[in-house]
Design an enzyme around this catalytic site. Structure first.
Site, mmCIF file in Angstrom:
data_model
loop_
_atom_site.group_PDB
_atom_site.id
_atom_site.type_symbol
_atom_site.label_atom_id
_atom_site.label_comp_id
_atom_site.label_asym_id
_atom_site.label_seq_id
_atom_site.Cartn_x
_atom_site.Cartn_y
_atom_site.Cartn_z
ATOM 1 N N HIS A 11 1.228 -1.104 0.175
ATOM 2 C CA HIS A 11 -0.076 -0.511 0.063
ATOM 3 C C HIS A 11 1.247 1.449 -0.223
ATOM 4 O O HIS A 11 2.255 0.894 0.816
ATOM 5 C CB HIS A 11 -0.712 -0.305 1.271
ATOM 6 N N CYS B 52 -4.620 1.787 -4.429
ATOM 7 C CA CYS B 52 -3.745 3.179 -4.090
ATOM 8 C C CYS B 52 -2.966 2.804 -4.734
ATOM 9 O O CYS B 52 -2.054 4.014 -4.474
ATOM 10 C CB CYS B 52 -3.574 2.304 -2.701
#
Length: 645
Positions: free
Chosen positions: A34, A102
């Protein structure tokens, strides 16, 4: 004044990927990444829409890595306006763990701020994962988590339950990662309802919302297809959208071969999309543009599915022209089994263990060795021997990591204490164990994390001279290395770096050994290595071109092995099986080789490979009458006539 731009990197799996990926996927994946963009004193990320927090204060905690992306000359007000526009694009309902996440957002921001992109190891993770059998099997499960009712459902591989080693564990990991990934700054919902996604995100698309991100995409991919469309107001756009998604699944970039096109959508209903459409003079919807090496080579207007497929096929043909060998008729090579040659014979295990115990008892045990003779024999008799015997059960037993760790420690001790001629029973035990996929996977992990203490490395480094190595030890070592190719996880490790160098140092002189048994084992090992390469090349061609497993293809090494094999064929005058295996190896090294035209072809001419192969078919070339077995004779003829210039 230029403003620094940072990328904060987090592992959504909290270390589980690093620990378990090799066992589950056959590939080491160090994290499920992420990322957040940090600029102007703020951390910005995408999950439940676009969230902003103070750096390091998100629900993900402290970043695992911080990557310097450079600086930006764009002012904060302009960037805030960009984020406001992006909020219309990066909404919670569009999130997809693999296709629109993301990292898509941070890559877009990086392009806008700096003109660059986030690191490849982050961008390529989804395709890396999906290129494994495990990832391909789990793709339907992941899509089901994000698909909105009524979305297109492209054809998919077999469900995960048929191929996943532990489907319950896989499902729990996926759910945990997905929940962590899409969680925003607000407390996560306890609902187990499926996450929502738009129809347009069920395929591997690259998000493009501005000129900088499009230029970044064109710089980083050899072939790119861009679709300018407006699904809200344009009926033809809606008609062609499912076809475009299906083509993206079929012809998107595949990590295992590096072949395929990057697919992008530009939404002309958004302000940034309209600006891109104007920049590229788009006047008809839908419009498809095709780019090769960053340059536009063609354009298609309208919703003609057949024409779209043809244009994409032409783009891929130009980007990745097929190997010249694909046009050759090679029936003998095509019928050749690429399965490894394995040594599966089980000796009298009690006798082997007793022999090894007698060597241990008679050894001069140095005082600095941490394990005693009694401790070593205890591990062998109470753990290793029962395990090896249980391999004959139905189903066969599998080794535990705890037992393997203890056995590896004993192996290191015995390699330090015993002379080379006394180690072959221990090598033979490992030879049998490598037929257990759990053992092979454990060894692959050990090679990556603790190279010098891995049994395979220990055994190979003990051989300082092939000429002086005891026959029993050398023969058993070659058979052990051959069995290592039974595992698709361990095999590539043998063809990389120091491990490959050690294996080559053992293999090449063994091909010319005086002992026929050693030459046969060496011919089996070199065939297994070449067949593994060939399998990757064939799979790459079947999936759309390319030259196979690029990470293990090495021109200098393959030239060295081809030279050694040709010399070994020339010298082999007695054993037809050895000639057959060596010829098969040479065929695998040559067919579809990415280095055929650059080095291999001229090398074969210098070595006179064609005449050497042909000589094996004549009286006295190999035995009294030359190679006589039908399948061996056809293979030798075909390689000499069609693959050797």
């Amino acid at each position: 004044m230029p403003e620094p731009v940072k990328l904060y990197v987090y592992d959504l799996s909290n270390g589980m990927a690093k620990q378990m990926s090799l066992q589950l996927t056959g590939r080491q994946i160090d994290g499920i990444w992420h990322t957040s963009i940090v600029v102007f004193g703020k951390e910005i990320f995408y999950g439940q829409g676009i969230d902003i927090t103070a750096p390091g204060r998100s629900h993900h905690g402290n970043p695992l890595h911080i990557v310097d992306l450079g600086t930006t000359s764009i002012d904060e007000e302009t960037f805030n306006e960009y984020l406001d526009e992006m909020r219309e694009h990066y909404t919670a309902d569009k999130y997809h763990l693999l296709d629109f996440n993301c990292n898509s957002f941070t890559n877009d921001c990086a392009a806008f701020l700096t003109g660059g992109s986030i690191p490849d190891f982050i961008k390529d993770l989804p395709s890396d994962f999906l290129s494994t059998p495990f990832g391909a099997a789990l793709r339907p499960t992941i899509d089901a988590m994000y698909r909105r009712p009524g979305a297109m459902s492209p054809s998919q591989p077999t469900p995960a339950t048929t191929t996943t080693p532990n489907p319950e564990l896989a499902a729990s990991i996926l759910q945990a990662v997905a929940a962590q990934a899409q969680q925003g700054m607000a407390p996560a919902s306890a609902s187990t309802a499926p996450l929502q996604a738009t129809e347009s995100l069920v395929a591997p698309f690259h998000p493009v919302t501005n000129s900088a991100s499009l230029q970044s995409l064109l710089r980083t991919h050899k072939a790119v297809v861009v679709n300018f469309s407006d699904l809200i107001t344009c009926p033809p756009c809606r008609v062609i959208a499912p076809v475009y998604e299906q083509l993206a699944h079929e012809k998107g970039v595949k990590t295992n071969s590096g072949v395929g096109a990057a697919f992008a959508k530009i939404d002309l209903s958004t302000p940034s999309g309209k600006a891109l459409g104007a920049e590229w003079s788009v006047r008809v919807m839908p419009t498809f543009m095709f780019f090769l090496d960053g340059k536009k080579i063609s354009e298609m207007k309208g919703a003609d599915a057949n024409e779209l497929r043809s244009q994409i096929d032409l783009l891929l043909f130009q980007a990745y022209p097929p190997h010249p060998h694909t046009s050759l008729s090679l029936p003998a090579m095509q019928s050749l089994s690429l399965n490894p040659i394995l040594f599966t014979q089980v000796p009298a295990l009690d006798t082997v263990t007793s022999k090894l115990a007698s060597f241990i008892d008679s050894a001069n045990w140095p005082p600095n060795v941490t394990q005693s003779q009694a401790e070593v024999k205890q591990v062998l008799s109470s753990a290793v021997l029962p395990y090896l015997k249980s391999r004959s059960n139905t189903p066969p037993a599998s080794a535990s990591p705890l037992m393997l760790t203890s056995w590896a420690k004993v192996t290191a001790t015995l390699a330090q204490v015993l002379p080379l001629e006394s180690l072959f029973p221990l090598v033979d035990m490992w030879r049998l164990a490598l037929l257990d996929s759990n053992v092979a996977t454990w060894c692959a992990g050990a090679l990556q994390s603790a190279l010098n203490t891995t049994p395979l490395i220990i055994f190979m480094t003990k051989v300082t001279s092939i000429a002086s190595a005891p026959r029993a030890y050398l023969l058993t070592l070659l058979r052990l290395l051959s069995n290592a190719f039974s595992s698709s996880v361990l095999a590539p490790q043998l063809l990389l770096g120091q491990t490959r160098a050690l294996m080559t140092a053992v293999l090449v002189p063994a091909l010319l050994h005086d002992d026929a048994g050693v030459r046969t084992a060496a011919a089996s090992l070199v065939f297994n290595a070449a067949a593994f390469l060939q399998k990757g090349r064939v799979d790459a061609v079947r999936s759309g071109g390319g030259s196979g497993k690029k990470d293990i293809e090495d021109e200098d090494w393959e030239v060295e092995i081809a030279s050694a094999v040709v010399e070994a064929i020339d010298r082999e005058k007695a054993n037809e099986d050895v000639v057959h295996r060596l010829a098969a190896c040479l065929g695998c090294l040559l067919r579809l080789s990415p280095f055929y035209e650059s080095q291999m072809s001229s090398l074969l001419q210098v070595l006179q490979a064609k005449s050497i192969l042909k000589s094996k078919l004549t009286p006295g070339g190999c035995g009294t009458n030359g190679v006589s077995k039908k399948e061996a004779k056809k293979l030798v003829e075909e390689i000499g006539d069609k693959l050797c210039p």
